[in-house]
Design an enzyme around this catalytic site. Structure first.
Site, mmCIF file in Angstrom:
data_model
loop_
_atom_site.group_PDB
_atom_site.id
_atom_site.type_symbol
_atom_site.label_atom_id
_atom_site.label_comp_id
_atom_site.label_asym_id
_atom_site.label_seq_id
_atom_site.Cartn_x
_atom_site.Cartn_y
_atom_site.Cartn_z
ATOM 1 C CG LEU A 161 -1.769 1.249 1.407
ATOM 2 C CD1 LEU A 161 -2.741 1.421 0.239
ATOM 3 C CD2 LEU A 161 -2.542 1.198 2.728
ATOM 4 C CB ILE A 184 6.855 1.770 14.152
ATOM 5 C CG1 ILE A 184 6.423 0.378 13.694
ATOM 6 C CG2 ILE A 184 6.817 2.791 13.011
ATOM 7 C CD1 ILE A 184 4.926 0.277 13.408
ATOM 8 C CE1 TYR A 218 -2.476 -7.924 9.799
ATOM 9 C CE2 TYR A 218 -4.689 -8.646 9.237
ATOM 10 C CZ TYR A 218 -3.641 -7.771 9.062
ATOM 11 O OH TYR A 218 -3.751 -6.751 8.144
ATOM 12 C CE LYS A 254 -3.764 -3.484 10.888
ATOM 13 N NZ LYS A 254 -2.655 -2.551 10.499
HETATM 14 N N1 LIG Z 1 -2.779 -6.937 2.493
HETATM 15 C C1 LIG Z 1 -4.058 -7.079 2.861
HETATM 16 O O1 LIG Z 1 -4.808 -7.909 2.318
HETATM 17 C C2 LIG Z 1 -4.627 -6.197 3.940
HETATM 18 C C3 LIG Z 1 -5.979 -6.364 4.320
HETATM 19 C C4 LIG Z 1 -6.503 -5.532 5.303
HETATM 20 C C5 LIG Z 1 -5.696 -4.562 5.888
HETATM 21 N N2 LIG Z 1 -4.399 -4.431 5.527
HETATM 22 C C6 LIG Z 1 -3.589 -3.397 6.175
HETATM 23 O O2 LIG Z 1 -3.130 -2.506 5.175
HETATM 24 C C7 LIG Z 1 -1.880 -1.929 5.576
HETATM 25 C C8 LIG Z 1 -0.871 -2.057 4.445
HETATM 26 O O3 LIG Z 1 -0.695 -3.446 4.145
HETATM 27 P P1 LIG Z 1 0.237 -3.937 2.966
HETATM 28 O O4 LIG Z 1 -0.523 -4.938 2.189
HETATM 29 O O5 LIG Z 1 0.853 -2.764 2.273
HETATM 30 O O6 LIG Z 1 1.368 -4.698 3.819
HETATM 31 P P2 LIG Z 1 2.900 -4.913 3.517
HETATM 32 O O7 LIG Z 1 3.144 -4.955 2.045
HETATM 33 O O8 LIG Z 1 3.307 -6.092 4.341
HETATM 34 O O9 LIG Z 1 3.592 -3.594 4.055
HETATM 35 C C9 LIG Z 1 3.862 -3.377 5.410
HETATM 36 C C10 LIG Z 1 5.106 -2.539 5.503
HETATM 37 O O10 LIG Z 1 5.403 -2.317 6.886
HETATM 38 C C11 LIG Z 1 6.802 -2.394 7.042
HETATM 39 N N3 LIG Z 1 7.211 -2.697 8.407
HETATM 40 C C12 LIG Z 1 7.161 -3.898 9.036
HETATM 41 N N4 LIG Z 1 7.690 -3.779 10.265
HETATM 42 C C13 LIG Z 1 8.051 -2.489 10.432
HETATM 43 C C14 LIG Z 1 8.653 -1.763 11.488
HETATM 44 N N5 LIG Z 1 8.994 -2.353 12.630
HETATM 45 N N6 LIG Z 1 8.886 -0.440 11.317
HETATM 46 C C15 LIG Z 1 8.564 0.156 10.144
HETATM 47 N N7 LIG Z 1 8.014 -0.484 9.095
HETATM 48 C C16 LIG Z 1 7.745 -1.798 9.234
HETATM 49 C C17 LIG Z 1 7.190 -3.511 6.083
HETATM 50 O O11 LIG Z 1 8.566 -3.488 5.821
HETATM 51 P P3 LIG Z 1 9.350 -4.891 5.566
HETATM 52 O O12 LIG Z 1 8.746 -5.472 4.341
HETATM 53 O O13 LIG Z 1 10.770 -4.413 5.416
HETATM 54 O O14 LIG Z 1 9.117 -5.714 6.802
HETATM 55 C C18 LIG Z 1 6.327 -3.198 4.875
HETATM 56 O O15 LIG Z 1 6.983 -2.283 4.026
HETATM 57 C C19 LIG Z 1 -1.497 -2.653 6.868
HETATM 58 O O16 LIG Z 1 -1.878 -1.866 7.966
HETATM 59 C C20 LIG Z 1 -2.331 -3.919 6.840
HETATM 60 O O17 LIG Z 1 -2.573 -4.415 8.143
HETATM 61 C C21 LIG Z 1 -3.853 -5.225 4.550
#
Ligand SMILES: NC(=O)c1ccc[n+]([C@@H]2O[C@H](COP(=O)([O-])OP(=O)(O)OC[C@H]3O[C@@H](n4cnc5c(N)ncnc54)[C@H](OP(=O)(O)O)[C@@H]3O)[C@@H](O)[C@H]2O)c1
Length: 279
Positions: A11, A36, A126, A130
């Site tokens: 995202l 974080i 999870y 959240k």
């Molecule tokens: N994907 C879905 O289907 C889905 C559904 C509902 C809600 N969401 C929510 O949407 C949001 C975005 O999801 P997404 O799909 O973009 O997930 P994502 O691709 O896994 O991205 C999460 C990011 O957070 C970073 N991160 C992890 N640990 C961290 C830390 N300690 N400090 C700083 N950054 C950190 C990760 O970096 P690394 O890769 O280097 O660890 C990654 O770049 C999240 O809040 C997720 O819960 C997602």
């Protein structure tokens, strides 16, 4: 100035692309610059920068791993990390946009879609973390948008669409769960809503944002693979066990977002656009 956490995620990357198009001034961070889970550094970084707005996209998103080997990290990132970001946002006077999930619901609602103020009851680690992240934001500050989304797909990450396409390269037949219903969400639609609330000074609070229409994973897979000769067959959740329990029905009501005047494409339209894109 805007700050992004998790700016290299699925995202976060989509959002950066949109902010570039809009010419908005932002700093994008990931764990290497702003981890974080380090509360002290998070406070220091954010209060030094004093962003007007924080898009908090960083999260622990390995839903099944969160049930066992990832449990501790999930808690650290999604709960403690989010609390640290919220506290720092409050101290710096920043607005906060936090992305949450349909997994905060148990999926047993049988009489209509989930409303923003419906009772939460997460069934997975999870979902639980959240939700605790949501509560941390709400306890700490007032100027927040909590946006719950679901079944996210975009060109910058690992997601169901890519998994189906990859499997289709080596399989003539695929079995996909047909008893879990939800709403797919294209990262572009979600990123547009994340900027829309700011541009339009929408009231703070909790919103649901996915694409219009709902489906089962089986129906989603059929649409993804409709131009291939792969046969997609339905199975039940019992026939396809996963470590983390998923909600059976997590279709969220989108009317609060629509009442702001935000036009939401259907997931079929969104998927069609997405499939035409190249990285
Ligand atoms: N994907 C879905 O289907 C889905 C559904 C509902 C809600 N969401 C929510 O949407 C949001 C975005 O999801 P997404 O799909 O973009 O997930 P994502 O691709 O896994 O991205 C999460 C990011 O957070 C970073 N991160 C992890 N640990 C961290 C830390 N300690 N400090 C700083 N950054 C950190 C990760 O970096 P690394 O890769 O280097 O660890 C990654 O770049 C999240 O809040 C997720 O819960 C997602």
């Amino acid at each position: 100035m805007i700050l992004l956490t998790g700016g290299n995620g699925q995202l976060g990357t989509e959002l950066r692309k949109l902010l570039d198009e809009k010419g908005w001034d932002y700093i994008s961070t990931d764990a290497d610059v702003l981890d974080i889970t380090d509360a002290e550094k998070t406070m220091e970084y954010i209060t030094d920068l004093k962003p007007e707005l924080i898009y908090h996209c960083a999260a622990y998103t390995a839903v099944d791993k969160a049930e066992d080997e990832g449990k501790e990290l999930d808690e650290k990132i999604n709960v403690e990390g989010t609390r640290s970001v919220a506290k720092a946002a409050k101290a710096a006077g920043s607005k906060l946009v936090y992305i949450s999930t349909d997994y905060v619901f148990d999926g047993t609602r049988k009489d209509g879609m989930y409303q923003v103020d419906d009772t939460t009851n997460p069934q997975s680690e999870y979902g639980r973390t959240k939700l605790l992240g949501e509560q941390a934001v709400q306890e700490v500050m007032e100027d927040y948008y909590i946006i719950r989304t679901s079944w996210v797909f975009g060109i910058y990450g690992h997601n169901f669409v890519y998994t189906m396409q990859r499997l289709a390269e080596t399989h003539k037949q695929l079995t996909v769960v047909n008893d879990q219903y939800g709403r797919p969400t294209w990262t572009r639609t979600l990123a547009e809503f994340m900027t829309f609330v700011i541009e339009n000074g929408a009231p703070f609070g909790v919103y649901h944002l996915s694409n219009e229409n709902s489906c089962s994973w089986f129906e989603f897979a059929k649409e993804i693979l409709k131009d291939t000769d792969v046969e997609v067959l339905p199975v039940t959740s019992e026939e396809y066990p996963q470590k983390a329990k998923r909600p059976q029905y997590s279709v969220m009501d989108l009317s609060k977002a629509k009442e702001l005047g935000f036009a939401i494409p259907t997931w079929q339209e969104a998927l069609e656009h997405f499939l035409k894109l190249e990285k």
